[in-house]
Design an enzyme around this catalytic site. Sequence first.
Site, PDB file in Angstrom:
ATOM      1  N   GLU A  63       0.693  -1.011  -0.090  1.00  0.00           N
ATOM      2  CA  GLU A  63      -0.035   0.080   0.011  1.00  0.00           C
ATOM      3  C   GLU A  63       1.082   1.364  -0.129  1.00  0.00           C
ATOM      4  OE1 GLU A  63      -2.548   0.155   2.975  1.00  0.00           O
ATOM      5  OE2 GLU A  63      -3.794  -1.860   2.542  1.00  0.00           O
TER       6      GLU A  63
ATOM      7  N   LYS B 181      -3.256   1.306  -3.435  1.00  0.00           N
ATOM      8  CA  LYS B 181      -2.875   0.087  -3.213  1.00  0.00           C
ATOM      9  C   LYS B 181      -2.093  -0.445  -4.354  1.00  0.00           C
ATOM     10  CE  LYS B 181      -6.943  -0.970  -0.177  1.00  0.00           C
ATOM     11  NZ  LYS B 181      -7.992  -2.207  -0.056  1.00  0.00           N
TER      12      LYS B 181
ATOM     13  N   ASP C 195      11.201  11.887  -3.151  1.00  0.00           N
ATOM     14  CA  ASP C 195      10.959  10.871  -2.108  1.00  0.00           C
ATOM     15  C   ASP C 195      11.758   9.464  -2.352  1.00  0.00           C
ATOM     16  OD1 ASP C 195       9.720   9.435  -0.075  1.00  0.00           O
ATOM     17  OD2 ASP C 195       7.879   8.701  -1.104  1.00  0.00           O
TER      18      ASP C 195
END
Length: 627
Positions: free
Chosen positions: A12, A17, A124
């Site tokens: 997830e 998901k 990220d």
Amino acid sequence: MDNFHLIKIIGEGTFGKVYLAKDKSESSHCVIKEISLTKEKEASKNEVILLARMEHPNIVTFFSSFQENGRLFIVMEYCDGGDLMQRIQRQRGVMFSEDQILCWFVQISLGLKHIHDRKILHRDIKSQNIFLSKNGMVAKLGDFGTARTLNDSMELAQTCAGTPYYLSPEICQNRPYNNKTDIWSLGCVLYELCTLKHPFESNNFHHLVLKICQGRVAPISPHFSRDLQSLIPQLFRVSPQDRPSVTSLLKRPFLETLIARSLYPEVCSRRIQSHAHMENMAIGPTACWRVSPWSAAYLQRKFEAQQYKLKVERQLGLRPSSVEPHPNEGEKLQSHWEETKFQELQYRKNKMKDQEYWKQLEEIRQQYHNDMKEIKKKMGRELKRVVKFEISLDKCISEEDTVQENEAVDKLNATLSFEDGTKFQEHRCKEEHEDYTDRAFEELCGPEAEGFFQDVIAAENRRQWDAGAPHTLLRIMAMADVTSTCPTMPDDGQVIVMEGSVENGKQWWLDVPGTPCALAAECACSGSLSASKGETVMIKPQLPKEDQEKVEIATGIMVDDEQLEPGSDEDDIKFEESEDELRSEIIESLEKLAASTEEAEQAPSSSKNAEEPGEKEKTNLPVKKLQ
């Protein structure tokens, strides 16, 4: 979704998901990422656009995307090795080799360079967004949900995005940032590969931000090379201008040699061909990474054709060896080609062996962990015990008691202050003292101390000295069968002649008031005793020789009431004498008294002997003169 068969959920992400699916038409595995358009519409569209533009061996391949029921589905490449975080956790404290660390680091840097060349910030980069494929040998960068495209290489972003453990100081300080923030995150990933833990760890977000802004990390193990040890502090510099770029990192000598091994063979050949035609052709930024599948085979066939042409010309005599500037050049080229081909085959064989070895090692390790889990489960079943609780439904527990219990629990969970710590130490010392007392009592209660306790109980049950005047001697004299006779020589010197025989003499009355006990009670322990009839005469008691002098000094002192009061503890002597000893001494003194009276009756001259020291004691008894 009708064209895919969903197998399971494998994770997830930030915005939805991730499913492992299988394409029904091609029967190949893929990953489908589900994103809700109602929550993250702009981010999902941005990710689709960026993934469609990315074509690199070290970036997850994008296949297609479609919308269904207000949700966006992105179909991507499936990496069978999982993410890098799972790989680090499977190590269980066993460090990676430096070659493996640098191989992954170079591949991640190549993928990041491809992004930065297109003015895109990932924002990220972390071990969970780096995926492994081909048995963990190839690392690929994925998850572009937070990525952003800059209009200019000098443009700065200001949005706070990313994972807390991998945030750069400029993001924590809410300052503008650029591609150097991805370099900080890349340093965090490299530090995790070297130490198997985060460079900055804290349970509190505020403390974590302070550590990140300071930029101080513990050094890695000295077993690694100096180049690797010096690289990590450069990636963790607080100022973004002091951090190196991805291009400068890949130009380091110890990293540049690993680039050829990290890329595919067709990529290497394509890069060589692109450098050869760089002067004549303008190649776009994406062209160098687009590789045709027939380029390597074409170069091989071209080389073989040239060699065959030279061989035929020599055989036909069309090209003599003297014409060639280097007669043995063809043979050298052929031998060199055969040697390179042999080396390539050996490299492939060794690579296959290494892959099989690592695969077998992973299976053995997994089997070991499964066996250990089964053993722990069996041990847990054997050690498991049943605890029964009995709750009385008749008795109702008041809410006040439950509130008090909850308050007690909250006090235990609260942090101790300085005063609470001092009280706790005093209470602990008191408990230790009580424990020592209990242990001493248990030791005394052993079989060896039974006699001691019996003596203590007997001493407590013994009769104690009373606070009043002693009556023991008087009671014994009252109970004794005593006859009294008058002395033959009174104090005035006159002789008392008794009528009749001795048997007809005056006897003591049997009445109680005539006894010395009653007289002592009536006189309140005075110095003289008065008889009911007759005159009072003082009779001196007979004492031993050693006490005679003391008695002569004390005869002139009258006994007062104050002297009969109990004295202090210093005046008491020999409290341990029993009543039997006192009784025997009194009986002996009475026998001596009776014997002295008999001798006085038989011999009139016994009065002289009575005056000698140490023979007889004088006792004050009431007598009556005969008329």
